[in-house]
Design a protein around this motif. Structure first.
Motif, PDB file in Angstrom:
ATOM      1  N   VAL A 106      -8.297 -47.912  24.899  1.00  0.00           N
ATOM      2  CA  VAL A 106      -8.544 -48.034  23.469  1.00  0.00           C
ATOM      3  C   VAL A 106      -9.837 -48.813  23.251  1.00  0.00           C
ATOM      4  O   VAL A 106      -9.990 -49.921  23.771  1.00  0.00           O
ATOM      5  CB  VAL A 106      -7.371 -48.760  22.780  1.00  0.00           C
ATOM      6  CG1 VAL A 106      -7.644 -48.942  21.292  1.00  0.00           C
ATOM      7  CG2 VAL A 106      -6.077 -47.986  22.992  1.00  0.00           C
ATOM      8  N   PRO A 107     -10.803 -48.265  22.503  1.00  0.00           N
ATOM      9  CA  PRO A 107     -12.071 -48.978  22.290  1.00  0.00           C
ATOM     10  C   PRO A 107     -11.886 -50.185  21.377  1.00  0.00           C
ATOM     11  O   PRO A 107     -10.927 -50.261  20.593  1.00  0.00           O
ATOM     12  CB  PRO A 107     -12.960 -47.919  21.627  1.00  0.00           C
ATOM     13  CG  PRO A 107     -12.007 -46.975  20.972  1.00  0.00           C
ATOM     14  CD  PRO A 107     -10.784 -46.955  21.847  1.00  0.00           C
ATOM     15  N   THR A 108     -12.811 -51.137  21.461  1.00  0.00           N
ATOM     16  CA  THR A 108     -12.785 -52.296  20.578  1.00  0.00           C
ATOM     17  C   THR A 108     -13.376 -51.913  19.221  1.00  0.00           C
ATOM     18  O   THR A 108     -14.033 -50.875  19.077  1.00  0.00           O
ATOM     19  CB  THR A 108     -13.594 -53.452  21.178  1.00  0.00           C
ATOM     20  OG1 THR A 108     -14.980 -53.057  21.255  1.00  0.00           O
ATOM     21  CG2 THR A 108     -13.093 -53.808  22.576  1.00  0.00           C
ATOM     22  N   LEU A 109     -13.178 -52.776  18.226  1.00  0.00           N
ATOM     23  CA  LEU A 109     -13.719 -52.513  16.893  1.00  0.00           C
ATOM     24  C   LEU A 109     -15.237 -52.468  16.928  1.00  0.00           C
ATOM     25  O   LEU A 109     -15.863 -51.651  16.243  1.00  0.00           O
ATOM     26  CB  LEU A 109     -13.239 -53.581  15.911  1.00  0.00           C
ATOM     27  CG  LEU A 109     -11.729 -53.614  15.626  1.00  0.00           C
ATOM     28  CD1 LEU A 109     -11.390 -54.771  14.698  1.00  0.00           C
ATOM     29  CD2 LEU A 109     -11.254 -52.298  15.026  1.00  0.00           C
ATOM     30  N   ASP A 110     -15.858 -53.327  17.729  1.00  0.00           N
ATOM     31  CA  ASP A 110     -17.317 -53.329  17.842  1.00  0.00           C
ATOM     32  C   ASP A 110     -17.813 -52.039  18.487  1.00  0.00           C
ATOM     33  O   ASP A 110     -18.822 -51.480  18.074  1.00  0.00           O
ATOM     34  CB  ASP A 110     -17.788 -54.542  18.646  1.00  0.00           C
ATOM     35  CG  ASP A 110     -19.304 -54.627  18.719  1.00  0.00           C
ATOM     36  OD1 ASP A 110     -19.932 -54.844  17.666  1.00  0.00           O
ATOM     37  OD2 ASP A 110     -19.862 -54.453  19.823  1.00  0.00           O
ATOM     38  N   GLN A 111     -17.096 -51.558  19.510  1.00  0.00           N
ATOM     39  CA  GLN A 111     -17.470 -50.296  20.154  1.00  0.00           C
ATOM     40  C   GLN A 111     -17.355 -49.127  19.184  1.00  0.00           C
ATOM     41  O   GLN A 111     -18.116 -48.166  19.265  1.00  0.00           O
ATOM     42  CB  GLN A 111     -16.593 -50.058  21.383  1.00  0.00           C
ATOM     43  CG  GLN A 111     -16.908 -50.970  22.558  1.00  0.00           C
ATOM     44  CD  GLN A 111     -15.908 -50.847  23.681  1.00  0.00           C
ATOM     45  OE1 GLN A 111     -14.764 -50.415  23.475  1.00  0.00           O
ATOM     46  NE2 GLN A 111     -16.291 -51.229  24.887  1.00  0.00           N
ATOM     47  N   THR A 117      -9.040 -45.890  15.237  1.00  0.00           N
ATOM     48  CA  THR A 117      -9.265 -47.196  14.626  1.00  0.00           C
ATOM     49  C   THR A 117      -7.950 -47.964  14.510  1.00  0.00           C
ATOM     50  O   THR A 117      -7.894 -49.175  14.784  1.00  0.00           O
ATOM     51  CB  THR A 117      -9.904 -47.038  13.238  1.00  0.00           C
ATOM     52  OG1 THR A 117     -11.131 -46.313  13.366  1.00  0.00           O
ATOM     53  CG2 THR A 117     -10.199 -48.388  12.613  1.00  0.00           C
ATOM     54  N   LEU A 118      -6.872 -47.278  14.128  1.00  0.00           N
ATOM     55  CA  LEU A 118      -5.567 -47.928  14.025  1.00  0.00           C
ATOM     56  C   LEU A 118      -5.115 -48.471  15.378  1.00  0.00           C
ATOM     57  O   LEU A 118      -4.604 -49.589  15.472  1.00  0.00           O
ATOM     58  CB  LEU A 118      -4.520 -46.941  13.486  1.00  0.00           C
ATOM     59  CG  LEU A 118      -4.532 -46.688  11.978  1.00  0.00           C
ATOM     60  CD1 LEU A 118      -3.488 -45.635  11.608  1.00  0.00           C
ATOM     61  CD2 LEU A 118      -4.278 -47.962  11.207  1.00  0.00           C
ATOM     62  N   GLU A 157      -0.907 -40.321  20.253  1.00  0.00           N
ATOM     63  CA  GLU A 157      -2.163 -39.986  20.929  1.00  0.00           C
ATOM     64  C   GLU A 157      -2.500 -40.951  22.052  1.00  0.00           C
ATOM     65  O   GLU A 157      -3.061 -40.555  23.066  1.00  0.00           O
ATOM     66  CB  GLU A 157      -3.298 -39.934  19.904  1.00  0.00           C
ATOM     67  CG  GLU A 157      -3.095 -38.845  18.855  1.00  0.00           C
ATOM     68  CD  GLU A 157      -4.295 -38.687  17.948  1.00  0.00           C
ATOM     69  OE1 GLU A 157      -5.399 -39.122  18.330  1.00  0.00           O
ATOM     70  OE2 GLU A 157      -4.147 -38.133  16.859  1.00  0.00           O
ATOM     71  N   TYR A 158      -2.225 -42.222  21.876  1.00  0.00           N
ATOM     72  CA  TYR A 158      -2.430 -43.224  22.919  1.00  0.00           C
ATOM     73  C   TYR A 158      -1.081 -43.894  23.201  1.00  0.00           C
ATOM     74  O   TYR A 158      -0.321 -44.175  22.276  1.00  0.00           O
ATOM     75  CB  TYR A 158      -3.424 -44.315  22.481  1.00  0.00           C
ATOM     76  CG  TYR A 158      -4.839 -43.854  22.274  1.00  0.00           C
ATOM     77  CD1 TYR A 158      -5.777 -43.899  23.299  1.00  0.00           C
ATOM     78  CD2 TYR A 158      -5.253 -43.396  21.027  1.00  0.00           C
ATOM     79  CE1 TYR A 158      -7.081 -43.492  23.097  1.00  0.00           C
ATOM     80  CE2 TYR A 158      -6.559 -42.987  20.812  1.00  0.00           C
ATOM     81  CZ  TYR A 158      -7.469 -43.041  21.851  1.00  0.00           C
ATOM     82  OH  TYR A 158      -8.765 -42.627  21.640  1.00  0.00           O
TER      83      TYR A 158
END
Length: 594
Positions: free
Chosen positions: A312-317, A352-353, A375-376
């Motif tokens: 899961v990507p970070t918010l900054d990514q 994003t969630l 999905e994840y």
């Protein structure tokens, strides 16, 4: 023909010294190499060439194959190319006949105008150079020579061979079998012909389609029948690309194979069906969500790829930065309320969630989700998938979740009044609720929920934050090129920047505006883009905004007020990212134009 031969000639005996002089080897490693070379001189015929030295270096593990290739290219004053992650279009590969590619171990990897870039393993192979020179004269192209490793070329040749040869051979086998049996591939009596199901050629074709979709990081696969053929398309970074065109006579067999994998009814061709299946590709674990739709020329299949092994990507990514990032990180720490993400299908709302949930995921927090689909897969999160066929909808599932002692609830989507009312009730009774909604911008969610039947005073009391988003293609950092900003475009950009808070205007020179354009290189498969990122519009429910909702102020009035409190629009966020060289202005216009 340009650059068909090394520009500087060196003797093989100087290659070992070259490796030492240019720090490819340290003195100890060079001594070990020379000891092996002396051994070969004693045992052999008194000659040791570059190929012999290369074999020693690899055999003794003094250098990696790619490092040896780089050294050899530098020794011969030729450019080096790493083909390991290069995605070369079939039309470029086919500039050189397959027999020549395999015989000389050469591969073309880029065509720019009349310049054809070709990778070779052994630039001293005169036969290969003469063949390339003949090819250049015949096709009226200039050959630019690059040095690549054997494994890099073989991987690329093998990859394309898998695409062309496997499919081609499979189609030949099918044609021969049909000619022998004089029967078309079809479904009979509600059951697929055993030949279709057990036929290795069809299985190979479907496997190639799936494998290469995963390799290309595609998000969707489209199998589309027409009057004359079947088109296979991939959606990569949000854009559809044609991958294969197959003869129409294999359409029903391919659809049957996909239906078998998805556990769907093979004999049902009149109604849409939904299913899914799972496959492993090396270290990647991928779920395929399958949807069929009857069309004029047969059934169309769309498969959504969900890579379970990707993190899961970070918010900054994702691209949430500045004051927007501060607002989000502060807001998700609240004990209760609704955090809503809006945007069209495929705009990255679910990702994003998941990024937010990963920040909240802790042993002392009970997180329960309702998703369609999951999905994840997140360790420590209680994830449930809705199933409307048996009555498990977002609304009924949300009722049950409230009896599961949750701290945080994630509802995949608010689709109806009942789900909206339950979400508001959950937020007002001490739960932190995350969900999504389909609206064009952040403020648009307010009248939408009111139209669903939510009282304005309840909405003002329960809503914490609304965030709208879109996805844009990210420019390849290796090949992006600056472009001139015309006076008309500069005027429009400065108009948007005039209302943008100063803490967002970072990462570029506001006095001299520069935009970037895609060029295309080996790292991005000559598309100019690599991956995607989000552009965001984050609206916190400040006191003045809550008062306006309570007073049922028009949406445009609320929107104007949000700008005054420091919110930037998706268009402004996109323009800033374009000025930083992260994406293009064309991408921003494409996704923000309503």
């Amino acid at each position: 023909m340009a650059q068909a031969k090394p520009s500087t000639v060196h003797t093989e005996s100087s290659f070992a010294q070259f490796l030492l002089d240019h720090s490819f080897l340290n003195p100890k490693e060079h001594t070990q190499l020379m000891a092996e070379v002396q051994g070969k001189l004693v045992d052999g015929n008194g000659q040791v060439g570059i190929q012999d030295i290369v074999k020693i270096l690899l055999g003794q593990k003094l250098m990696s194959e790619e490092k040896v290739t780089q050294a050899r290219a530098a020794f011969l004053n030729l450019p080096y190319i790493d083909l390991s992650k290069y995605n070369v279009p079939a039309e470029v590969i086919n500039q050189i006949p397959e027999e020549s590619r395999n015989f000389y171990t050469i591969v073309p990897f880029e065509l720019q105008g009349n310049i054809l870039k070709v990778a070779v393993v052994d630039p001293s192979n005169l036969q290969a150079l003469e063949a390339l020179e003949f090819l250049g004269q015949k096709q009226n192209v200039q050959i630019q020579l690059y040095v690549a490793s054997a494994s890099g070329i073989e991987a690329l040749l093998g990859h394309k061979k898998n695409l062309t040869n496997v499919v081609g051979e499979a189609l030949k086998d099918i044609q021969q079998k049909q000619e022998i049996e004089h029967t078309p591939l079809q479904v009979k009596d509600g059951k697929p012909e055993q030949q279709v199901l057990e036929d290795a050629p069809i299985i190979k074709i479907v496997d190639v389609i799936l494998n290469n979709a995963v390799d290309a990081n595609a998000s969707d696969i489209h199998v589309e029948p027409s009057d004359n053929d079947v088109r296979i398309r991939y959606r990569i970074d949000g854009m559809l690309h044609t991958f294969l065109q197959l003869p129409k006579n294999v359409h029903s067999a391919i659809i049957s194979r996909i239906k078998i994998l998805s556990n769907l009814k093979i004999d049902e061709q009149r109604l849409p069906q939904d299913g899914r299946f799972h496959m492993d590709f090396g270290k990647r674990s991928v779920d395929f969500r399958v949807s069929t739709l009857p069309l004029m020329y047969g059934e169309k299949v769309v498969m959504r790829l969900l890579d379970k092994s990707s993190g899961v990507p970070t918010l900054d990514q994702l691209g949430i930065r500045g004051k927007a990032l501060s607002w989000v990180t502060e807001d998700i720490k609240k004990p209760h309320g609704i955090f809503l993400i809006t945007g069209p299908t495929g705009s990255g709302k679910s990702t994003t969630l998941y990024s937010i949930l990963s920040l909240l995921n802790a042993p002392n927090v009970n997180i329960v989700t309702l998703e369609d689909p999951i999905e994840y897969f997140m360790e420590g999160v209680n994830q449930s998938q809705i199933n409307p066929d048996i009555g498990l909808t977002f609304a009924t599932g949300l009722r049950s979740i409230l009896r599961q002692d949750p701290n945080v609830i994630m509802v995949g989507e608010i689709r109806d009044q009942e789900t909206a009312e339950l979400a508001v009730h959950a937020a007002l009774t001490g739960h932190l609720v995350f969900s999504t909604l389909h609206t064009n911008n952040s403020v648009g969610a307010i009248p939408r929920l009111i139209n669903m039947g939510i009282e304005p005073f309840l909405l003002a009391a329960s809503m914490n934050m609304i965030m709208a988003q879109r996805l844009v293609r990210r420019l390849c950092e290796s090949c992006r090129t600056p472009m001139e900003v015309t006076s008309i475009i500069e005027k429009e950009i400065r108009k948007e920047l005039a209302t943008t808070p100063a803490d967002y205007v970072v990462g570029f020179d506001p006095k001299k505006l520069t935009l970037f354009a895609p060029k295309g290189c080996e790292k991005c498969g000559n598309t100019g883009y690599k991956g995607r990122m989000g552009i965001y519009e984050v609206l916190p429910m400040l006191t003045e905004i809550q008062e306006m909702i309570f007073a049922q102020a028009p949406a445009h009035t609320i929107y104007e007020a949000t700008i005054k409190v420091g919110m930037i629009t998706m268009k402004q966020d996109g323009i800033i990212k374009a000025l930083r060289g992260e994406t293009t202005l064309e991408e921003i216009i494409r996704v923000t134009t309503e």
